[in-house]
Design an enzyme around this catalytic site. Structure first.
Site, PDB file in Angstrom:
ATOM      1  N   GLY A 118      38.141  35.688  42.727  1.00 42.92           N
ATOM      2  CA  GLY A 118      38.077  36.982  42.069  1.00 42.92           C
ATOM      3  C   GLY A 118      39.457  37.597  41.986  1.00 42.92           C
ATOM      4  O   GLY A 118      40.298  37.357  42.864  1.00 42.92           O
TER       5      GLY A 118
ATOM      6  N   GLN B 258      45.520  44.290  41.135  1.00 39.65           N
ATOM      7  CA  GLN B 258      46.296  43.352  41.959  1.00 39.65           C
ATOM      8  C   GLN B 258      47.525  42.803  41.227  1.00 39.65           C
ATOM      9  O   GLN B 258      48.426  42.265  41.854  1.00 39.65           O
ATOM     10  CB  GLN B 258      45.406  42.188  42.410  1.00 39.65           C
TER      11      GLN B 258
ATOM     12  N   CYS C 224      41.359  37.851  50.497  1.00 44.83           N
ATOM     13  CA  CYS C 224      41.873  38.549  49.312  1.00 44.83           C
ATOM     14  C   CYS C 224      43.229  37.963  48.964  1.00 44.83           C
ATOM     15  O   CYS C 224      44.045  37.749  49.863  1.00 44.83           O
ATOM     16  CB  CYS C 224      42.005  40.040  49.627  1.00 44.83           C
ATOM     17  N   LEU C 225      43.463  37.732  47.685  1.00 38.96           N
ATOM     18  CA  LEU C 225      44.771  37.205  47.264  1.00 38.96           C
ATOM     19  C   LEU C 225      45.887  38.204  47.573  1.00 38.96           C
ATOM     20  O   LEU C 225      47.044  37.794  47.672  1.00 38.96           O
ATOM     21  CB  LEU C 225      44.747  36.869  45.769  1.00 38.96           C
TER      22      LEU C 225
ATOM     23  N   HIS D 233      33.853  43.806  46.100  1.00 44.36           N
ATOM     24  CA  HIS D 233      35.235  43.684  46.594  1.00 44.36           C
ATOM     25  C   HIS D 233      36.231  43.969  45.453  1.00 44.36           C
ATOM     26  O   HIS D 233      37.209  44.702  45.646  1.00 44.36           O
ATOM     27  CB  HIS D 233      35.417  42.263  47.153  1.00 44.36           C
ATOM     28  N   GLU D 234      35.965  43.414  44.270  1.00 46.76           N
ATOM     29  CA  GLU D 234      36.894  43.584  43.140  1.00 46.76           C
ATOM     30  C   GLU D 234      36.845  45.008  42.584  1.00 46.76           C
ATOM     31  O   GLU D 234      37.887  45.559  42.194  1.00 46.76           O
ATOM     32  CB  GLU D 234      36.586  42.567  42.028  1.00 46.76           C
TER      33      GLU D 234
ATOM     34  N   HIS E  15      39.053  47.224  44.484  1.00 47.64           N
ATOM     35  CA  HIS E  15      40.465  47.181  44.048  1.00 47.64           C
ATOM     36  C   HIS E  15      40.726  48.207  42.950  1.00 47.64           C
ATOM     37  O   HIS E  15      41.761  48.871  42.951  1.00 47.64           O
ATOM     38  CB  HIS E  15      40.822  45.792  43.515  1.00 47.64           C
TER      39      HIS E  15
END
Ligand code: QAP
Ligand code: CO
Length: 168
Positions: free
Chosen positions: A46, A51, A92-93, A134-135, A138
């Site tokens: 994701g 991000q 998470c990235l 989660h996304e 962000h």
């Protein structure tokens, strides 16, 4: 298409609240394609526009085993169908190398626009429901580390800042 740089915690730009997309245009589709390319290259499941320092309500997900089922959500809105919480070890990235258990509602429905600007709704559960929440966090300037203890969060911040100083 292009690979985009991913912001890393504790970069303050990750705290920006993203604005709704007024109209889905070719520019939006370019962003979507670049998000997908960047997510697959990472590799990740994701990625939200926040991000990559683009503060529009756009995110992409692919939780399929073969990495061939890209999902696009523009201006997503979630309704919790069942408030029962499930636990998942999230990563998470933007927080590379760290995983922590987070609790979230397990069954949700989402309404969003697709890459053609068409509105759709879906009921979600499992990893897809977790990943979508989660996304969307962000897009609201929130990170999974906000749900863990301050001591753990501070430890992650210190380690990532040290890593980032090495790279600068
Ligand atoms: C969000 O995260 C997510 O630490 C997507 O070194 C993850 O794609 C939602 C990644 C799990 C729910 C559950 C993380 C790659 C990828 C790392 C990702 C890393 C390399 C994370
Ligand atoms: Co993330």
């Amino acid at each position: 298409m292009a690979l985009l740089d991913i912001l890393e915690f504790p970069d303050p730009r990750l705290r920006t609240k993203a604005a709704p997309v007024a109209e889905v245009t070719d520019a939006t589709r370019n962003l979507v394609d670049n998000l997908l390319e960047t997510m697959y290259a990472a590799p990740g499941i994701g990625l939200a526009a926040t991000q990559v320092n683009v503060h529009q309500r756009v995110l992409v997900i692919d939780v399929s085993e073969e990495h061939n089922q890209p999902l696009v959500f523009i201006n997503p809105e979630v309704t919790v169908l069942n408030p029962e919480l499930g636990e998942y070890d999230e990563g998470c990235l933007s927080v590379p190398g760290f995983y922590e258990t987070v609790q979230r509602p397990q069954r949700i429905s989402v309404t969003a626009l697709d890459r053609n600007g068409e509105c759709f709704s879906r009921e979600l559960d499992g990893l897809l429901a977790i990943c979508l929440q989660h996304e969307i966090d962000h897009l609201d300037g929130k990170l999974f580390v906000d749900y863990i203890s301050p001591v753990k969060r501070q430890r992650i911040r210190k380690k990532l800042q040290k890593e980032q100083r090495r790279q600068d």
